[in-house]
Motif scaffolding. Structure first.
Motif, PDB file in Angstrom:
ATOM      1  N   MET A 181       0.775  -1.242  -0.021  1.00  0.00           N
ATOM      2  CA  MET A 181       0.074  -0.017  -0.035  1.00  0.00           C
ATOM      3  C   MET A 181       0.825   1.404   0.137  1.00  0.00           C
ATOM      4  SD  MET A 181      -3.312   1.223   0.626  1.00  0.00           S
ATOM      5  CE  MET A 181      -4.291   1.664   1.676  1.00  0.00           C
ATOM      6  N   ARG A 182       0.636   2.188  -0.843  1.00  0.00           N
ATOM      7  CA  ARG A 182       1.277   3.627  -1.072  1.00  0.00           C
ATOM      8  C   ARG A 182       0.564   4.598  -0.274  1.00  0.00           C
ATOM      9  NH1 ARG A 182       4.265   2.659  -6.200  1.00  0.00           N
ATOM     10  NH2 ARG A 182       4.810   5.005  -6.172  1.00  0.00           N
ATOM     11  N   TYR A 183       1.114   5.330   0.273  1.00  0.00           N
ATOM     12  CA  TYR A 183       0.594   6.433   0.905  1.00  0.00           C
ATOM     13  C   TYR A 183       1.245   7.743   0.023  1.00  0.00           C
ATOM     14  CZ  TYR A 183      -1.093   3.229   4.370  1.00  0.00           C
ATOM     15  OH  TYR A 183      -1.783   2.205   5.035  1.00  0.00           O
ATOM     16  N   ILE A 184       0.409   8.496  -0.628  1.00  0.00           N
ATOM     17  CA  ILE A 184       0.539   9.618  -1.461  1.00  0.00           C
ATOM     18  C   ILE A 184       0.096  10.856  -1.156  1.00  0.00           C
ATOM     19  CG2 ILE A 184       0.799  10.193  -3.850  1.00  0.00           C
ATOM     20  CD1 ILE A 184       0.338   6.931  -4.509  1.00  0.00           C
ATOM     21  N   ALA A 185       1.179  11.845  -0.699  1.00  0.00           N
ATOM     22  CA  ALA A 185       0.661  13.016  -0.377  1.00  0.00           C
ATOM     23  C   ALA A 185       0.511  13.877  -1.802  1.00  0.00           C
ATOM     24  CB  ALA A 185       1.726  13.859   0.278  1.00  0.00           C
ATOM     25  N   SER A 186      -0.441  14.467  -2.092  1.00  0.00           N
ATOM     26  CA  SER A 186      -0.615  15.447  -3.153  1.00  0.00           C
ATOM     27  C   SER A 186      -0.334  16.707  -2.958  1.00  0.00           C
ATOM     28  CB  SER A 186      -2.099  15.480  -3.726  1.00  0.00           C
ATOM     29  OG  SER A 186      -2.639  14.147  -4.412  1.00  0.00           O
ATOM     30  N   LEU A 187       0.537  17.395  -3.354  1.00  0.00           N
ATOM     31  CA  LEU A 187       1.275  18.833  -3.152  1.00  0.00           C
ATOM     32  C   LEU A 187       1.162  19.645  -4.048  1.00  0.00           C
ATOM     33  CD1 LEU A 187       3.062  20.126  -1.363  1.00  0.00           C
ATOM     34  CD2 LEU A 187       5.081  19.249  -2.588  1.00  0.00           C
ATOM     35  N   SER A 188       0.478  21.064  -3.785  1.00  0.00           N
ATOM     36  CA  SER A 188       0.276  22.062  -4.467  1.00  0.00           C
ATOM     37  C   SER A 188       1.338  23.113  -4.177  1.00  0.00           C
ATOM     38  CB  SER A 188      -1.090  22.579  -4.178  1.00  0.00           C
ATOM     39  OG  SER A 188      -1.282  23.191  -2.968  1.00  0.00           O
ATOM     40  N   TYR A 189       1.896  23.021  -2.981  1.00  0.00           N
ATOM     41  CA  TYR A 189       2.971  23.987  -2.458  1.00  0.00           C
ATOM     42  C   TYR A 189       2.339  25.152  -1.918  1.00  0.00           C
ATOM     43  CZ  TYR A 189       6.501  21.662  -5.209  1.00  0.00           C
ATOM     44  OH  TYR A 189       7.500  20.750  -5.605  1.00  0.00           O
ATOM     45  N   GLY A 190       0.900  24.991  -1.746  1.00  0.00           N
ATOM     46  CA  GLY A 190       0.007  26.022  -0.862  1.00  0.00           C
ATOM     47  C   GLY A 190       0.368  25.611   0.600  1.00  0.00           C
ATOM     48  N   LYS A 191      -0.070  26.546   1.215  1.00  0.00           N
ATOM     49  CA  LYS A 191       0.149  26.521   2.833  1.00  0.00           C
ATOM     50  C   LYS A 191      -0.505  25.132   3.150  1.00  0.00           C
ATOM     51  CE  LYS A 191      -3.836  29.270   4.081  1.00  0.00           C
ATOM     52  NZ  LYS A 191      -4.669  28.246   3.524  1.00  0.00           N
ATOM     53  N   ASP A 192      -1.825  24.549   2.876  1.00  0.00           N
ATOM     54  CA  ASP A 192      -2.290  23.645   3.267  1.00  0.00           C
ATOM     55  C   ASP A 192      -1.815  22.273   3.097  1.00  0.00           C
ATOM     56  OD1 ASP A 192      -4.173  25.254   4.713  1.00  0.00           O
ATOM     57  OD2 ASP A 192      -5.569  25.037   2.899  1.00  0.00           O
ATOM     58  N   SER A 193      -1.138  22.010   1.906  1.00  0.00           N
ATOM     59  CA  SER A 193      -0.547  21.013   1.374  1.00  0.00           C
ATOM     60  C   SER A 193       0.863  20.891   2.128  1.00  0.00           C
ATOM     61  CB  SER A 193      -0.748  20.916  -0.189  1.00  0.00           C
ATOM     62  OG  SER A 193       0.434  21.648  -0.706  1.00  0.00           O
ATOM     63  N   LEU A 194       1.518  21.980   2.170  1.00  0.00           N
ATOM     64  CA  LEU A 194       2.744  22.194   2.922  1.00  0.00           C
ATOM     65  C   LEU A 194       2.774  21.758   4.333  1.00  0.00           C
ATOM     66  CD1 LEU A 194       4.341  25.150   1.017  1.00  0.00           C
ATOM     67  CD2 LEU A 194       4.921  22.828   1.005  1.00  0.00           C
ATOM     68  N   ALA A 195       1.796  22.437   5.117  1.00  0.00           N
ATOM     69  CA  ALA A 195       1.477  22.036   6.444  1.00  0.00           C
ATOM     70  C   ALA A 195       1.274  20.648   6.692  1.00  0.00           C
ATOM     71  CB  ALA A 195       0.373  22.973   6.894  1.00  0.00           C
TER      72      ALA A 195
END
Length: 168
Positions: free
Chosen positions: A1-15
């Motif tokens: 199972m992979r655990y993948i973070a989707s990143l936009s470089y906005g404050k919410d995805s970075l935090a």
């Protein structure tokens, strides 16, 4: 199972990355979709290109995971001049995205990320804050929001980013 973070470089995805780290949640991949204006010109200002490159290095140093960059086969210009279908109530080309129904987000960001997920057994982490309640309905066991799970609001996410010097 992979655990993948989707990143936009906005404050919410970075935090979100920091909350995953602080709370010991599993994380195997970090993915972002890059938008290109043309095949050779990114659709970001040079300062944002530099910011994203700096954060890629810092994210790797902090979490030990390289950010995977995906991109659509088409560029913004390709889609801008694409002809509308006969089923559309409008005529002509796609042109500038409207305020609602951003075609560019669907085809240039969401689709390449969905393509990355194809064939994987995964759970996706998304940067939705605890106080963005209108967006909570899209969450489930395969689409998780660590900021919601740990009660982190948008204001708290900004403070986390300030602590890390991750504010563009």
């Amino acid at each position: 199972m992979r655990y993948i973070a989707s990143l936009s470089y906005g404050k919410d995805s970075l935090a979100m990355l920091e909350i995953i780290y602080r709370n010991g949640l599993p994380l195997t991949d970090i993915v972002t979709a890059d938008i290109w204006a043309t095949p050779d010109i990114p659709a970001y200002l040079p300062e944002l290109v530099d910011f994203r490159a700096r954060l890629d290095r810092e994210i790797y140093d902090r979490y030990g995971i390289a950010v995977t960059h995906v991109r659509a086969e088409k560029t913004f210009v390709d889609l801008f001049y694409r002809e509308l279908s006969e089923r559309s109530k409008y005529t002509g080309i796609y042109g500038w995205p409207p305020v609602f129904g951003h075609w560019c987000m669907k085809w240039l960001k969401q689709q390449p990320i969905q393509d990355y997920f194809k064939g994987l057994d995964f759970a996706e982490y998304v940067g939705i804050a605890a106080d963005e309640t209108a967006r909570h309905g899209q969450l489930n066991e395969r689409k998780r929001a660590p900021l919601v799970e740990f009660g982190i609001t948008e204001a708290m996410a900004m403070e986390i980013c300030k602590e890390l010097n991750w504010v563009s």
